[in-house]
Design a protein around this motif. Structure first.
Motif, PDB file in Angstrom:
ATOM      1  N   VAL A 180      63.925  30.895   6.626  1.00 43.15           N
ATOM      2  CA  VAL A 180      64.631  31.309   6.266  1.00 43.15           C
ATOM      3  C   VAL A 180      64.188  32.551   6.443  1.00 43.15           C
ATOM      4  O   VAL A 180      64.108  34.175   7.082  1.00 43.15           O
ATOM      5  CB  VAL A 180      65.700  31.499   5.826  1.00 43.15           C
ATOM      6  N   GLY A 209      64.921  27.743   2.373  1.00 44.15           N
ATOM      7  CA  GLY A 209      65.446  29.266   1.899  1.00 44.15           C
ATOM      8  C   GLY A 209      64.185  29.909   2.321  1.00 44.15           C
ATOM      9  O   GLY A 209      63.730  30.739   3.226  1.00 44.15           O
ATOM     10  N   LEU A 219      67.518  32.442  -2.354  1.00 43.39           N
ATOM     11  CA  LEU A 219      67.616  33.801  -1.612  1.00 43.39           C
ATOM     12  C   LEU A 219      67.754  35.100  -2.167  1.00 43.39           C
ATOM     13  O   LEU A 219      68.162  36.117  -1.309  1.00 43.39           O
ATOM     14  CB  LEU A 219      68.557  33.199  -0.090  1.00 43.39           C
ATOM     15  N   LEU A 252      81.909  29.765   7.981  1.00 47.35           N
ATOM     16  CA  LEU A 252      81.610  28.214   8.102  1.00 47.35           C
ATOM     17  C   LEU A 252      83.017  28.025   8.094  1.00 47.35           C
ATOM     18  O   LEU A 252      83.839  27.109   9.800  1.00 47.35           O
ATOM     19  CB  LEU A 252      81.176  27.467   7.037  1.00 47.35           C
ATOM     20  N   ARG A 278      74.426  35.374   6.082  1.00 44.77           N
ATOM     21  CA  ARG A 278      73.917  34.247   4.824  1.00 44.77           C
ATOM     22  C   ARG A 278      72.886  34.093   3.919  1.00 44.77           C
ATOM     23  O   ARG A 278      73.112  33.641   3.148  1.00 44.77           O
ATOM     24  CB  ARG A 278      74.022  33.205   5.793  1.00 44.77           C
ATOM     25  N   GLN A 279      72.007  35.222   3.998  1.00 47.56           N
ATOM     26  CA  GLN A 279      71.465  35.225   3.459  1.00 47.56           C
ATOM     27  C   GLN A 279      71.360  36.075   1.918  1.00 47.56           C
ATOM     28  O   GLN A 279      70.778  36.026   1.103  1.00 47.56           O
ATOM     29  CB  GLN A 279      69.942  35.651   3.614  1.00 47.56           C
ATOM     30  N   MET A 335      75.595  30.133  -1.443  1.00 44.24           N
ATOM     31  CA  MET A 335      77.149  29.063  -1.665  1.00 44.24           C
ATOM     32  C   MET A 335      76.636  27.623  -2.445  1.00 44.24           C
ATOM     33  O   MET A 335      76.280  27.117  -1.968  1.00 44.24           O
ATOM     34  CB  MET A 335      77.854  29.212  -0.225  1.00 44.24           C
ATOM     35  N   GLN A 389      73.987  34.111  10.585  1.00 44.85           N
ATOM     36  CA  GLN A 389      72.990  33.587  10.367  1.00 44.85           C
ATOM     37  C   GLN A 389      72.098  34.844   9.032  1.00 44.85           C
ATOM     38  O   GLN A 389      71.935  34.544   7.851  1.00 44.85           O
ATOM     39  CB  GLN A 389      71.872  33.790  11.682  1.00 44.85           C
ATOM     40  N   ASN A 420      81.641  32.831   4.379  1.00 44.20           N
ATOM     41  CA  ASN A 420      80.560  33.334   4.834  1.00 44.20           C
ATOM     42  C   ASN A 420      79.912  32.225   6.713  1.00 44.20           C
ATOM     43  O   ASN A 420      79.592  31.545   6.974  1.00 44.20           O
ATOM     44  CB  ASN A 420      79.380  32.365   3.474  1.00 44.20           C
ATOM     45  N   ARG A 454      85.504  29.879   2.544  1.00 41.08           N
ATOM     46  CA  ARG A 454      84.700  29.229   3.533  1.00 41.08           C
ATOM     47  C   ARG A 454      84.485  30.059   4.725  1.00 41.08           C
ATOM     48  O   ARG A 454      83.797  30.363   5.368  1.00 41.08           O
ATOM     49  CB  ARG A 454      84.731  27.801   4.351  1.00 41.08           C
TER      50      ARG A 454
END
Lengths: 245, 219
Positions: free
Chosen positions: A109, A105, A157, A54, A80-81, A85, A77, A52, A49
């Motif tokens: 996104v 996404g 993604l 979290l 994370r693309q 996960m 942000q 990425n 975690r």
């Protein structure tokens, strides 16, 4: 020298005064599969975690692609693309259909073309044998189907890196296989993956590298085959024995 | 009980009925907007605004509507704000209801599973997208039962409007009793008036709750 996708150096994390990760160092090569093993509470999930964003960490650094991430990093942000996960608990959005879960996404996104994204989503669904379920709501799916959709949602993604956090741990035994097969298939397609799992046979099959965690430390790092056949540390040996049946 | 008196009183109770409905409607709409705003401010921990919302909620929840109405109708003119009785009533209902609605919405937003927020983050949603596509739709369905309870509560609270002489149902009934001693007839019509509003509404809201629950859970 193979390309590194991810390097973690001297990462430390604690909850208040309680240390949970201690001086973590690891490298993940492109197109390789790293398996994180270790007893419950050893920090596997926390580590994954951190990768990425979290969870934050207190010291050390993470290098991912061309980005250096230090404690307190806020701009996760866009990163994370590139990192997909999948979690242990089913995490599909219950108010959206399967296809809408997958497309959220890519469309919102990444602002991709709807036609192209839908085509890709349908292709991915076909690969996990769930093309007929595109317009179904998550509540109508079994646990195994949900996890395969969750994998597809992450893949939509087009990530460089996939994190799997005990994705089969809450599944009925007969559902486990289908999910693991999808992951194996991904590994064959040269996806870079970091996998936390308790499925030892699967781990042995898929791992290029095994990291064995105990009490927040990596106590053993070896190649997949070496770890299972000639574990170096006594602790890893015990762990493997306890898993054998 | 005289049926002819009941019959004669129907028109005046009819007017009171519509007025009760109208004031409730504006009050509930206003309270919902205010409550949603306040719950948003608190959920996203907006600086400064968060403080103000917190103070408002405490003030609104911990004072009786009766006193709030007295303030708006009798004390505000002293500082130059002169409002009609009906406007005062609506504002009072919004002021009171806003905090109850805020609590209902907050409960819903906080009820959205942490894993939902995390998996939204994991696919790269921005905070705003996370609110719009993940937290709000699920949080709102979770809020429905509490919102429904508030709607009924606020409609019943309009009976307090009688203290600032708004001719809604309760005020009309008390008037009829006071002027003509038509006690039984007036109380009967009063009960019927509220029942016509509240029973169908209650059924509608229960249906809505069931639908919302189906949408929110079952994952």
């Amino acid at each position: 020298m193979p390309d590194k996708l991810l390097t973690v150096s001297h990462l430390n994390k604690s909850y208040g005064k309680k240390p949970v990760l201690h001086d973590i160092n690891l490298e993940v090569e492109k197109a390789s599969v790293t398996v994180l093993l270790g007893p419950s509470g050893s920090g596997k999930s926390t580590l994954i975690r951190c990768l990425n964003g979290l969870e934050d960490f207190q010291s050390g650094q993470i290098d991912f692609m061309d980005q250096t991430i230090k404690p307190g990093f806020k701009k996760w942000q866009p990163i994370r693309q590139h990192i997909g996960m999948v979690f242990q608990s089913y995490d599909l959005f219950p108010n959206r259909t399967v296809l809408d879960n997958i497309l959220l996404g890519p469309l919102k996104v990444q602002k991709r073309d709807k036609h192209e994204a839908t085509e890709q989503a349908m292709q991915l669904l076909k690969e996990v044998q769930l093309a007929d379920y595109a317009n179904v709501y998550p509540r109508q799916l079994s646990g195994g189907q949900k996890q395969r959709i969750a994998i597809v949602r992450a893949l939509a993604l087009k990530p460089e890196f996939m994190l799997f956090d005990e994705v089969t741990a809450s599944l009925d035994p007969e559902m486990v296989r289908g999910v693991l097969e999808v992951m194996l298939q991904l590994a064959h397609q040269k996806m870079t993956m970091l996998v936390v799992t308790h499925e030892m046979n699967f781990a042995q099959q898929i791992a290029d590298q095994v990291l064995f965690l105990e009490a927040g430390k990596i106590v053993e790092a070896s190649s997949g085959q070496t770890f299972f056949t000639q574990p170096k540390t006594e602790r890893a040996q015990e762990f493997l024995n306890s898993m054998a049946f | 009980m005289s049926w002819s008196v009941v019959q004669q009183s129907i028109p005046i109770f009819g007017q009171a009925f519509w007025l009760t409905l109208k004031l409730s409607f504006y009050g509930i709409i206003g309270a919902s907007i205010l409550g949603l705003l306040a719950s948003f401010i608190r959920y996203f921990e907006m600086p400064v605004l968060q403080r103000i919302a917190g103070m408002y909620i405490e003030l609104s929840r911990n004072t009786p509507l009766l006193i709030q109405l007295f303030f708006i109708y009798y004390a505000f003119p002293e500082i130059g704000i002169k409002l009609s009785a009906q406007t005062s009533g609506i504002i009072g209902l919004i002021f009171l209801g806003g905090s109850y609605m805020a609590a209902a919405f907050t409960g819903g937003l906080n009820g959205v599973d942490k894993i939902q927020v995390e998996s939204g983050k994991a696919i790269g949603l921005t905070n705003w997208q996370l609110a719009r596509y993940v937290v709000l739709p699920q949080g709102l369905s979770l809020s429905v039962p509490a919102i429904a309870a508030n709607v009924i509560f606020l409609i019943k609270e309009t009976s307090i409007f009688t203290v600032i002489a708004i001719p809604e149902l309760t005020n009309t009934a008390l008037d009829q009793i006071g002027m003509y001693y038509h006690t039984d007839e007036s109380l009967l019509l009063l009960v019927i008036g509220y029942a016509i509003i509240l029973i169908p509404l209650s059924i509608l809201l229960t249906w809505l709750e069931r639908r919302a629950r189906y949408g929110a859970f079952g994952n």
